[in-house]
Design a protein around this motif. Structure first.
Motif, PDB file in Angstrom:
ATOM      1  N   ARG A 169       2.538  -3.147   9.795  1.00  0.00           N
ATOM      2  CA  ARG A 169       1.527  -2.288   9.178  1.00  0.00           C
ATOM      3  C   ARG A 169       0.698  -1.565  10.232  1.00  0.00           C
ATOM      4  O   ARG A 169       0.812  -1.830  11.433  1.00  0.00           O
ATOM      5  CB  ARG A 169       0.623  -3.136   8.266  1.00  0.00           C
ATOM      6  CG  ARG A 169       1.376  -3.797   7.125  1.00  0.00           C
ATOM      7  CD  ARG A 169       0.480  -4.614   6.216  1.00  0.00           C
ATOM      8  NE  ARG A 169      -0.018  -5.829   6.871  1.00  0.00           N
ATOM      9  CZ  ARG A 169      -0.647  -6.816   6.223  1.00  0.00           C
ATOM     10  NH1 ARG A 169      -0.880  -6.716   4.914  1.00  0.00           N
ATOM     11  NH2 ARG A 169      -1.067  -7.883   6.874  1.00  0.00           N
ATOM     12  N   SER A 170      -0.154  -0.668   9.779  1.00  0.00           N
ATOM     13  CA  SER A 170      -0.973   0.135  10.692  1.00  0.00           C
ATOM     14  C   SER A 170      -1.923  -0.707  11.524  1.00  0.00           C
ATOM     15  O   SER A 170      -2.340  -0.294  12.606  1.00  0.00           O
ATOM     16  CB  SER A 170      -1.774   1.179   9.905  1.00  0.00           C
ATOM     17  OG  SER A 170      -0.911   2.054   9.220  1.00  0.00           O
ATOM     18  N   ASN A 219       2.450  -0.074   4.860  1.00  0.00           N
ATOM     19  CA  ASN A 219       1.180  -0.751   4.571  1.00  0.00           C
ATOM     20  C   ASN A 219       1.159  -1.390   3.190  1.00  0.00           C
ATOM     21  O   ASN A 219       0.210  -2.113   2.857  1.00  0.00           O
ATOM     22  CB  ASN A 219       0.011   0.228   4.703  1.00  0.00           C
ATOM     23  CG  ASN A 219      -0.259   0.607   6.142  1.00  0.00           C
ATOM     24  OD1 ASN A 219      -0.061  -0.191   7.051  1.00  0.00           O
ATOM     25  ND2 ASN A 219      -0.695   1.837   6.373  1.00  0.00           N
TER      26      ASN A 219
END
Length: 275
Positions: free
Chosen positions: A21-22, A260
């Motif tokens: 994820r980010s 995400n």
């Protein structure tokens, strides 16, 4: 509803932008889905541009992976049984060749910032100042290019203040002989210059050869242009909705959600219902 009708023999997934994820984490849901996939008997491969110095980080991100293809395909590690890691492939390129590629690309696009990643793990990544370096776990040192680009290298990283990563990739492909190096980029604005023939597909091929598996029995997930080789080679491929348009156009289908929002996990969970 997913478009794959049966379980593949091998699944390969990119890491950053795909399952990571980010915030640089992998969700418990994605971890669990990949663990179930590996437990079902499917061979799981993590395929990343990250260099071998980040092997431990990759193992933490995809602990269920049987194999890790790293450095855009230059390194392949088997991690299938216990904490022992077996290296199956190790490719490098002479730093002078990377320096020559840098000269050719700069002649086409103007000044670049450049970093060399030595194959020797005791040598730091070295080169021009790189204030926006995205991998804080990897130490950088500043040095003249004729010092930095000496000896065997994993790859070089070239950055432009005027061109995006994909734009720099197109420009480099126009001026660099593919018999000299392989150029790619991984979605973070950097051109990555690798040994000849190094791609994620080539790295995965090492695993396929080990088990006698055909690409028609492979499913891959990816998001950036460095994933194109495996996206195009696989029997079935899934691009992330946050991925580059080139990747989405080449893929068999688009994941139900982005990195995400557990897009790979959602796909894998539905895939496992085929059992």
């Amino acid at each position: 509803m997913i478009q794959l009708a049966r379980l593949p023999r091998l699944v390969a997934t990119d890491l950053d932008g795909t399952v990571v994820r980010s915030d640089e984490s992998v969700s418990p849901r994605t971890m669990a889905a990949l663990k179930r996939l590996a437990a079902s008997g499917v061979i799981l491969v993590g395929a990343t541009g990250r260099g071998p110095r980040l092997l431990d980080l990759c193992r933490n991100d995809v602990p269920s992976a049987d194999f890790l293809v790293m450095a855009q395909g230059a390194f392949v590690f088997e991690c299938r049984y216990d904490d022992t890691v077996v290296e199956l492939a190790d490719r490098s390129v002479d730093g002078r060749i990377l320096h020559e590629a840098l000269r050719l690309i700069e002649a086409e696009v103007g000044p670049l910032r450049a970093i060399a990643e030595p194959a020797d793990p005791d040598r730091a990544l070295t080169g021009d100042p790189m204030p926006d370096w995205p991998w804080t776990a990897v130490r950088l040192e500043t040095a003249p290019r004729d010092v930095a680009f000496t000896g065997p290298m994993v790859k070089g990283y070239f950055v432009s203040d005027s061109f995006t990563g994909p734009e720099l990739l197109v420009a480099a492909q126009d001026v660099v002989d593919p018999g000299l190096v392989t150029v790619t980029e991984s979605g973070v604005g950097m051109l990555e210059v690798c040994p000849v023939g190094v791609t994620k597909a080539a790295g995965i091929q090492v695993v396929l050869d080990k088990f006698g598996i055909d690409w028609s029995d492979v499913l891959v997930f990816g998001d950036a242009t460095n994933d194109l080789s495996m996206i195009k080679a696989a029997g079935h491929s899934v691009a992330m909705p946050n991925g580059h348009p080139w990747v989405q156009a080449a893929a068999s289908e688009i994941a139900p959600a982005g990195n995400n929002d557990d897009g790979v996990a959602q796909y894998v969970e539905e895939l496992l219902e085929l059992l």
